[in-house]
Design a protein around this motif. Structure first.
Motif, PDB file in Angstrom:
ATOM      1  N   THR A  25       0.841  -1.215   0.000  1.00 52.29           N
ATOM      2  CA  THR A  25       0.000   0.000   0.000  1.00 52.29           C
ATOM      3  C   THR A  25       0.863   1.247   0.000  1.00 52.29           C
ATOM      4  O   THR A  25       0.591   2.201  -0.739  1.00 52.29           O
ATOM      5  N   ILE A  26       1.883   1.221   0.838  1.00 54.31           N
ATOM      6  CA  ILE A  26       2.767   2.383   0.876  1.00 54.31           C
ATOM      7  C   ILE A  26       3.450   2.567  -0.466  1.00 54.31           C
ATOM      8  O   ILE A  26       3.535   3.682  -0.992  1.00 54.31           O
TER       9      ILE A  26
ATOM     10  N   PHE B 188       4.365   5.521  -5.186  1.00 53.54           N
ATOM     11  CA  PHE B 188       4.605   5.371  -6.617  1.00 53.54           C
ATOM     12  C   PHE B 188       3.762   6.366  -7.405  1.00 53.54           C
ATOM     13  O   PHE B 188       4.257   7.072  -8.291  1.00 53.54           O
ATOM     14  N   ILE B 189       2.492   6.430  -7.057  1.00 47.38           N
ATOM     15  CA  ILE B 189       1.605   7.348  -7.779  1.00 47.38           C
ATOM     16  C   ILE B 189       2.038   8.797  -7.573  1.00 47.38           C
ATOM     17  O   ILE B 189       2.135   9.584  -8.513  1.00 47.38           O
ATOM     18  N   LEU B 190       2.376   9.096  -6.313  1.00 48.10           N
ATOM     19  CA  LEU B 190       2.887  10.436  -6.029  1.00 48.10           C
ATOM     20  C   LEU B 190       4.130  10.696  -6.880  1.00 48.10           C
ATOM     21  O   LEU B 190       4.291  11.765  -7.472  1.00 48.10           O
TER      22      LEU B 190
ATOM     23  N   GLY C 288       8.734   2.587   0.390  1.00 51.19           N
ATOM     24  CA  GLY C 288       9.330   3.699  -0.347  1.00 51.19           C
ATOM     25  C   GLY C 288      10.343   3.214  -1.376  1.00 51.19           C
ATOM     26  O   GLY C 288      10.367   3.679  -2.523  1.00 51.19           O
ATOM     27  N   GLY C 289      11.166   2.249  -0.952  1.00 50.80           N
ATOM     28  CA  GLY C 289      12.177   1.696  -1.859  1.00 50.80           C
ATOM     29  C   GLY C 289      11.524   1.008  -3.048  1.00 50.80           C
ATOM     30  O   GLY C 289      11.937   1.174  -4.200  1.00 50.80           O
ATOM     31  N   LEU C 290      10.461   0.254  -2.735  1.00 57.78           N
ATOM     32  CA  LEU C 290       9.735  -0.450  -3.787  1.00 57.78           C
ATOM     33  C   LEU C 290       9.130   0.557  -4.773  1.00 57.78           C
ATOM     34  O   LEU C 290       9.181   0.378  -5.995  1.00 57.78           O
ATOM     35  N   ALA C 291       8.571   1.626  -4.219  1.00 59.25           N
ATOM     36  CA  ALA C 291       7.970   2.671  -5.053  1.00 59.25           C
ATOM     37  C   ALA C 291       9.018   3.258  -5.997  1.00 59.25           C
ATOM     38  O   ALA C 291       8.768   3.471  -7.183  1.00 59.25           O
TER      39      ALA C 291
ATOM     40  N   LEU D  85      11.162  10.071  -0.964  1.00 56.91           N
ATOM     41  CA  LEU D  85      10.217   8.956  -1.080  1.00 56.91           C
ATOM     42  C   LEU D  85      10.429   7.960   0.046  1.00 56.91           C
ATOM     43  O   LEU D  85       9.494   7.515   0.702  1.00 56.91           O
ATOM     44  N   ILE D  86      11.699   7.605   0.269  1.00 55.22           N
ATOM     45  CA  ILE D  86      11.989   6.590   1.282  1.00 55.22           C
ATOM     46  C   ILE D  86      11.714   7.140   2.682  1.00 55.22           C
ATOM     47  O   ILE D  86      11.061   6.492   3.502  1.00 55.22           O
TER      48      ILE D  86
END
Lengths: 218, 302
Positions: B31-32, B37-39, B236-239, B278-279
């Motif tokens: 979810t995070i 990601f969208i942001l 965050g890293g995944l995003a 992001l992270i």
């Protein structure tokens, strides 16, 4: 070491666990707390390390009023009291070593030192070869000995034990009692709740008898 | 040292728990990741558009058409005024003859048209470049108005339409991104809140035991907070990873296919400070969720 003044403990209106208990246990004593099931033995122990707060009355442990200790200080009280719980209360997802040394870890003691002390104490209860087992891999008696080792590892000033020999055969029970006596000889006050008459007779220590929440004999 | 060991304990426990409940934790990490990601997508697009805008704004040019029959001394006077204008970066005089020359080269098929008119209809002009500090559309308008008032200037011509449009688009993109991103961030906080709640419930007995053998409240709470931070950081890293993939393979391709891409390098990947944001943003969201949960469900310290 322990002084209680007119301690009452009620669970609800009709369930009176302790009824006007006033007694004193001196520093360095070895005392048995006995009486039939439901007499209030476990409740009495719980009040001492503040798992419960009395409905009425005062309890002093090591000179401190236990009910008045602020919540944030309670852990420090407990670190100085070793407790062997009737149902052991071992952490199922931690190894024997981690269980026994937990309080040391909480106190910020280095791993090497934790290992050393855990090994030493586990050796005394005869379980040093099971350091890396998990509680559920052990028999009831073994779990009980792990609980005992955990209670003793921090060299507490006070040791409380609730039926610590309930799951042990007489020989092992006697061994554990010898260990308790050894600890006692080094200055720790020991309070053992049990209804094992043989054990009490064999050791010939002071006995407090509880009946229906009252002190019947002290 | 004791403090370091306490931190080490929290981190170790958090990792163990994270792994133990990996499926549930994947949900909160996911979810995070999705919200960040969208942001991030919106940030990438708006940052790139901004860059494009800067490129265009660099070419903001005003043309000052001069009155017919301006004397040489008037022109010199104008020259002086323009030279002393701090809003201007450059200016260049284009004579009537130069203008005609340009007209002929731009429109070869009409090159005979001026001859038919017998006289040169094109006015002389100054081409003026605006200094970087004055390139905002509003500022450009002020500059233009001032220049139009100068003696000898008949008309000022400039093209702000595209810049204004693009500025509007960028603002819109940023607003949509922030709205969706923050809505999703709030959703992430709640997801983490609930996941940590489940963990706390599942470990109620264990927590009770820890308390009975002398663990402080901080010691019990710490691992849960670190777990939230880890979930957020991993999210965050995944995003960031998803964003990179999306940037490399989707955004560029999409924009190239609609031929919106003037050159290959304008659609930049988010810069390193944004990676960190992001992270860290993920970590903050995670910490917030777990802190709220722990506060609510681990309230009683005894």
């Amino acid at each position: 070491m322990i002084q209680t003044f007119h301690v009452y403990m009620n669970y609800g209106r009709d369930n009176i666990a302790l009824n006007d208990v006033t007694l004193e246990i001196d520093r360095g004593e070895f005392v048995f707390l006995t009486g039939p099931s439901g007499a209030g033995k476990t409740t009495f122990l719980k009040l001492i390390f503040r798992e419960e707060v009395p409905s009425q009355g005062q309890i002093l442990v090591n000179g401190r009023n236990v009910s008045a200790i602020p919540e944030a200080k309670i852990p420090f009280l407990r670190r100085n009291i070793g407790v062997v719980f009737q149902d052991f209360k071992l952490l199922p997802r931690k190894t024997v070593f981690e269980n026994v040394a937990f309080v040391l870890r909480v106190m910020g003691i280095a791993k090497l030192e934790r290992k050393r002390r855990a090994f030493q104490i586990l050796k005394q209860v005869g379980l040093h070869h099971k350091m890396n087992s998990y509680p559920l891999q052990l028999s009831g008696g073994e779990q009980q000995r792990v609980a005992i080792a955990r209670a003793l590892i921090n060299e507490p000033v006070l040791l409380l034990a609730d039926e610590p020999t309930g799951n042990l055969d007489p020989e092992l029970a006697f061994e554990i009692m010898s260990l308790f006596q050894e600890i006692n000889a080094r200055g720790t006050t020991v309070l053992v709740a049990t209804h094992d008459r043989d054990l009490i007779m064999r050791l010939g220590k002071r006995v407090i008898l509880l009946e229906k929440g009252r002190v019947a004999e002290s | 040292m004791r403090f370091v060991r306490a931190i080490a304990y929290c981190v170790e426990e958090a990792f163990v728990e994270l792994w133990r409940n990996r499926l549930v934790n994947l949900v909160s990490i996911g979810t995070i990741a999705v919200s960040l990601f969208i942001l991030g997508i919106f940030l990438t697009v708006s940052a790139s558009l901004n860059q494009l805008l800067e490129g265009w704004a660099g070419r903001v040019q005003l043309t000052l058409y001069l009155e017919e029959g301006l004397s040489a001394s008037d022109r010199e006077q104008l020259d002086l005024v323009l030279g002393n204008s701090p809003e201007l970066e450059s200016f260049q005089f284009v004579s009537k003859e130069d203008a005609l020359e340009r007209f002929r080269s731009y429109f070869p098929e009409l090159s005979t048209l001026p001859d038919l008119l017998e006289s040169n209809p094109l006015p002389a002009s100054f081409e003026v470049g605006v200094a970087p500090d004055f390139r905002e559309p509003d500022q450009v308008r002020v500059v233009a108005r001032r220049l139009a008032g100068l003696d000898g200037v008949s008309e000022v011509d400039y093209d702000l339409l595209w810049i204004e449009r693009l500025t509007g688009i960028i603002e819109l993109v940023q607003m949509i991104g922030l709205t969706i991103g923050s809505a999703l961030a709030i959703a992430s906080v709640f997801t983490i809140f609930n996941v940590i709640k489940l963990t706390v419930y599942g470990r109620q007995e264990e927590i009770g035991i820890m308390r009975l053998v002398g663990a402080t409240h901080a010691y019990i709470r710490g691992p849960f907070l670190v777990e939230g931070i880890l979930q957020g950081g991993l999210g965050g890293g995944l995003a960031l990873g998803l964003l990179y993939v999306a940037h490399q393979y989707l955004l560029r391709e999409a924009l190239r296919s609609v031929q919106l891409l003037p050159s290959d390098d304008w659609l930049q990947f988010v810069p390193p400070p944004a990676w960190a944001a992001l992270i860290l943003g993920g970590m903050f969201v995670g910490l917030l969720g777990s802190a709220l949960s722990v506060r609510k469900f681990l309230a009683s310290p005894v």
